[in-house]
Design a protein around this motif. Sequence first.
Motif, PDB file in Angstrom:
ATOM      1  N   GLU A  66       0.823  -1.206   0.000  1.00  0.00           N
ATOM      2  CA  GLU A  66       0.000   0.000   0.000  1.00  0.00           C
ATOM      3  C   GLU A  66       0.861   1.262   0.000  1.00  0.00           C
ATOM      4  O   GLU A  66       0.620   2.204  -0.752  1.00  0.00           O
ATOM      5  CB  GLU A  66      -0.919  -0.004   1.220  1.00  0.00           C
ATOM      6  CG  GLU A  66      -1.779   1.234   1.362  1.00  0.00           C
ATOM      7  CD  GLU A  66      -2.591   1.220   2.656  1.00  0.00           C
ATOM      8  OE1 GLU A  66      -3.480   2.074   2.788  1.00  0.00           O
ATOM      9  OE2 GLU A  66      -2.317   0.371   3.523  1.00  0.00           O
ATOM     10  N   ILE A 142      -9.758  -8.104   4.952  1.00  0.00           N
ATOM     11  CA  ILE A 142      -9.574  -7.589   3.595  1.00  0.00           C
ATOM     12  C   ILE A 142      -9.424  -8.740   2.608  1.00  0.00           C
ATOM     13  O   ILE A 142     -10.041  -8.770   1.544  1.00  0.00           O
ATOM     14  CB  ILE A 142      -8.337  -6.669   3.541  1.00  0.00           C
ATOM     15  CG1 ILE A 142      -8.615  -5.366   4.287  1.00  0.00           C
ATOM     16  CG2 ILE A 142      -7.953  -6.375   2.086  1.00  0.00           C
ATOM     17  CD1 ILE A 142      -7.394  -4.485   4.446  1.00  0.00           C
ATOM     18  N   ILE A 146     -12.240 -10.229  -0.400  1.00  0.00           N
ATOM     19  CA  ILE A 146     -11.921 -10.356  -1.825  1.00  0.00           C
ATOM     20  C   ILE A 146     -12.161 -11.775  -2.308  1.00  0.00           C
ATOM     21  O   ILE A 146     -12.746 -12.011  -3.364  1.00  0.00           O
ATOM     22  CB  ILE A 146     -10.459  -9.942  -2.075  1.00  0.00           C
ATOM     23  CG1 ILE A 146     -10.310  -8.431  -1.935  1.00  0.00           C
ATOM     24  CG2 ILE A 146      -9.996 -10.378  -3.465  1.00  0.00           C
ATOM     25  CD1 ILE A 146      -8.894  -7.939  -2.120  1.00  0.00           C
ATOM     26  N   TYR A 152     -16.854  -6.560   4.048  1.00  0.00           N
ATOM     27  CA  TYR A 152     -15.654  -6.527   4.885  1.00  0.00           C
ATOM     28  C   TYR A 152     -15.970  -6.879   6.339  1.00  0.00           C
ATOM     29  O   TYR A 152     -15.240  -7.634   6.982  1.00  0.00           O
ATOM     30  CB  TYR A 152     -15.017  -5.135   4.801  1.00  0.00           C
ATOM     31  CG  TYR A 152     -14.023  -4.833   5.889  1.00  0.00           C
ATOM     32  CD1 TYR A 152     -12.731  -5.361   5.854  1.00  0.00           C
ATOM     33  CD2 TYR A 152     -14.374  -4.010   6.958  1.00  0.00           C
ATOM     34  CE1 TYR A 152     -11.822  -5.085   6.858  1.00  0.00           C
ATOM     35  CE2 TYR A 152     -13.469  -3.736   7.961  1.00  0.00           C
ATOM     36  CZ  TYR A 152     -12.195  -4.266   7.915  1.00  0.00           C
ATOM     37  OH  TYR A 152     -11.299  -3.988   8.906  1.00  0.00           O
ATOM     38  N   PHE A 294     -10.868  -3.270  -6.716  1.00  0.00           N
ATOM     39  CA  PHE A 294     -11.208  -2.895  -5.349  1.00  0.00           C
ATOM     40  C   PHE A 294     -10.578  -1.599  -4.863  1.00  0.00           C
ATOM     41  O   PHE A 294     -11.037  -1.033  -3.880  1.00  0.00           O
ATOM     42  CB  PHE A 294     -10.855  -4.021  -4.352  1.00  0.00           C
ATOM     43  CG  PHE A 294     -11.451  -5.348  -4.710  1.00  0.00           C
ATOM     44  CD1 PHE A 294     -12.812  -5.555  -4.594  1.00  0.00           C
ATOM     45  CD2 PHE A 294     -10.657  -6.377  -5.184  1.00  0.00           C
ATOM     46  CE1 PHE A 294     -13.373  -6.776  -4.934  1.00  0.00           C
ATOM     47  CE2 PHE A 294     -11.210  -7.597  -5.525  1.00  0.00           C
ATOM     48  CZ  PHE A 294     -12.573  -7.792  -5.403  1.00  0.00           C
ATOM     49  N   TYR A 298     -12.680   0.699  -2.437  1.00  0.00           N
ATOM     50  CA  TYR A 298     -12.407   0.496  -1.016  1.00  0.00           C
ATOM     51  C   TYR A 298     -11.092   1.087  -0.525  1.00  0.00           C
ATOM     52  O   TYR A 298     -10.797   1.034   0.665  1.00  0.00           O
ATOM     53  CB  TYR A 298     -12.428  -1.002  -0.701  1.00  0.00           C
ATOM     54  CG  TYR A 298     -13.711  -1.682  -1.105  1.00  0.00           C
ATOM     55  CD1 TYR A 298     -14.902  -1.406  -0.442  1.00  0.00           C
ATOM     56  CD2 TYR A 298     -13.744  -2.594  -2.158  1.00  0.00           C
ATOM     57  CE1 TYR A 298     -16.087  -2.021  -0.807  1.00  0.00           C
ATOM     58  CE2 TYR A 298     -14.928  -3.221  -2.537  1.00  0.00           C
ATOM     59  CZ  TYR A 298     -16.098  -2.931  -1.862  1.00  0.00           C
ATOM     60  OH  TYR A 298     -17.261  -3.535  -2.226  1.00  0.00           O
ATOM     61  N   ARG A 301      -5.589   0.115   0.563  1.00  0.00           N
ATOM     62  CA  ARG A 301      -5.243  -1.039   1.392  1.00  0.00           C
ATOM     63  C   ARG A 301      -5.546  -2.353   0.667  1.00  0.00           C
ATOM     64  O   ARG A 301      -5.050  -3.411   1.052  1.00  0.00           O
ATOM     65  CB  ARG A 301      -5.977  -0.979   2.730  1.00  0.00           C
ATOM     66  CG  ARG A 301      -7.492  -1.097   2.635  1.00  0.00           C
ATOM     67  CD  ARG A 301      -8.126  -0.972   4.009  1.00  0.00           C
ATOM     68  NE  ARG A 301      -9.577  -1.115   3.970  1.00  0.00           N
ATOM     69  CZ  ARG A 301     -10.357  -1.086   5.053  1.00  0.00           C
ATOM     70  NH1 ARG A 301      -9.813  -0.927   6.234  1.00  0.00           N
ATOM     71  NH2 ARG A 301     -11.649  -1.224   4.956  1.00  0.00           N
ATOM     72  N   TYR A 302      -6.368  -2.295  -0.397  1.00  0.00           N
ATOM     73  CA  TYR A 302      -6.704  -3.489  -1.163  1.00  0.00           C
ATOM     74  C   TYR A 302      -5.775  -3.722  -2.345  1.00  0.00           C
ATOM     75  O   TYR A 302      -6.005  -4.623  -3.141  1.00  0.00           O
ATOM     76  CB  TYR A 302      -8.147  -3.391  -1.679  1.00  0.00           C
ATOM     77  CG  TYR A 302      -9.209  -3.688  -0.662  1.00  0.00           C
ATOM     78  CD1 TYR A 302      -9.796  -4.944  -0.576  1.00  0.00           C
ATOM     79  CD2 TYR A 302      -9.630  -2.715   0.233  1.00  0.00           C
ATOM     80  CE1 TYR A 302     -10.782  -5.216   0.360  1.00  0.00           C
ATOM     81  CE2 TYR A 302     -10.615  -2.978   1.182  1.00  0.00           C
ATOM     82  CZ  TYR A 302     -11.187  -4.231   1.234  1.00  0.00           C
ATOM     83  OH  TYR A 302     -12.146  -4.499   2.164  1.00  0.00           O
ATOM     84  N   GLY A 306      -5.931  -7.142  -4.510  1.00  0.00           N
ATOM     85  CA  GLY A 306      -6.679  -6.813  -5.713  1.00  0.00           C
ATOM     86  C   GLY A 306      -5.855  -7.033  -6.971  1.00  0.00           C
ATOM     87  O   GLY A 306      -6.336  -7.624  -7.951  1.00  0.00           O
TER      88      GLY A 306
END
Length: 488
Positions: A66, A142, A146, A152, A294, A298, A301-302, A306
């Motif tokens: 991230e 998380i 997914i 979540y 994502f 969202y 952080r995904y 993702g």
Amino acid sequence: MVVSNTVLGIVAVYILAILGIGLYASKYVKTGDDFMLAGKRLGPVFIAGTVAATEIGGGSSIGVAEQSFGDWGLSSGWYVLTMAIAFVVLAFLAPRLRSTLTTTVSEFFKRRFGTANHVLTAVVLLLPMIGLTAVQIIASGIILSIIVGIEYQLAVVIMGTIAVGYSVVGGLWSVTLTDLAQWILVIAGVVITVPFALQTVGGWGTMQAELEPWRFSLTQGIGWRQIISLTVVYITSFSVGQEYIQRYFAAESDRAAKLGSLGAAGTYALFAFVPAILGLAALTYQQQGNTVPFVAEYGTRYVLPGFATVVLPDIILGILFGALVSATMSSADSDLVAASTIVVNDLYEEYINPDASPEKLGRLTKIVTGVIGVSAIGIALFNVGVIVELLLFSFSFRAAGIFVPYIGSHFWDGGSSVGSFLAISAGSAVVGLEALGMISFGAWQEPVIPGLLLSLVCFVGGSYAFPDDTTPAFIDKIGSSTDSSASD
């Protein structure tokens, strides 16, 4: 977007295997000592695996990717590399810390400085442990959201329940066995993703051509001030962190503790920049006009899970998701057991029921683990912050006040109860007030450094001003602070 049944199957098998290990380990957990210290039978390989897996979690994988995708670029790998430095230092401190023959860090303060220091230290150590557990449950949620395509919040409840479940039944022995498997799986899963990611975006050269040059600097994005701050945070926080020190106390020998710590440091060094590379690859993919699943809906952080759904074939994706689940659960379980150890060993047994049998303490520790786990799940459900920021606050809060009197008292016999109490209170208050926005340190990116400096001044100044033979009445001392067996 829901992943294939193949991915679901691989992750499900992994989770069932982890639960099975926890149930197996429960056969060897009869007393509180078994639950908290795994019978003090951990060799170098077990120490290396459980220490490494404890911190290669949500922050070190999802969080680093991230930050690399965002403002730090490749230099976000320092978030992990500085951990390696910390565990090299701890390898040489471990024998000294083990010599006190205690179960927790706060128990050392009870023996050395009395009741007031004991209770204060237990509270300061306990609060961040709940937050650290919540961070890892967030990361687990998380991943599951997914994989299965569920909300979540529901994913947090499911993954939190699983982590709490096998921690409750098996204690530190269960955590150690599962950590060893998770240690191997997370390294393999994340590393094997790199060639697929590079192939998807056109290779390393394409990344360098399409992204700004500073993103490939090993220092520019994060900056030397942040690198130094992280190094200080980790050395000081890990030196007092119950989830780490508990491993050294559970080692079969000083040699096992030292070698295990060095082994964990080596793992961190090899792993450090791998998630950062994946973050850069995801950013390149987005710059090429593609959508990273994502992230838009969202948040960043995904980005790692993702992006993985785009670049990996199903079997490898299943391995990676299993690895990410491993990373987060191995950190959550360690934090849970550490927190329950503090509650039972330092508060319940000491002040509520000193005559409790080992078997009763073992049962109570499991109950407390469950209660703390539920609290952490509750925090995770309403989280709105980024993973790395939450981790750094938790690390800094406990380190700023406790590090100086704890490590200092292993090498200096002049510390007093008042000096220790003032040091813990002042250092922790600095971090807490900064987090609340009530004070600011401008150039300092981490309040832990001003907190440590104030803690040092309070410890030394308070010890000289109020030596233990002139301790004020507000410090309720128990035992002798000159006990050499506790301070050597």
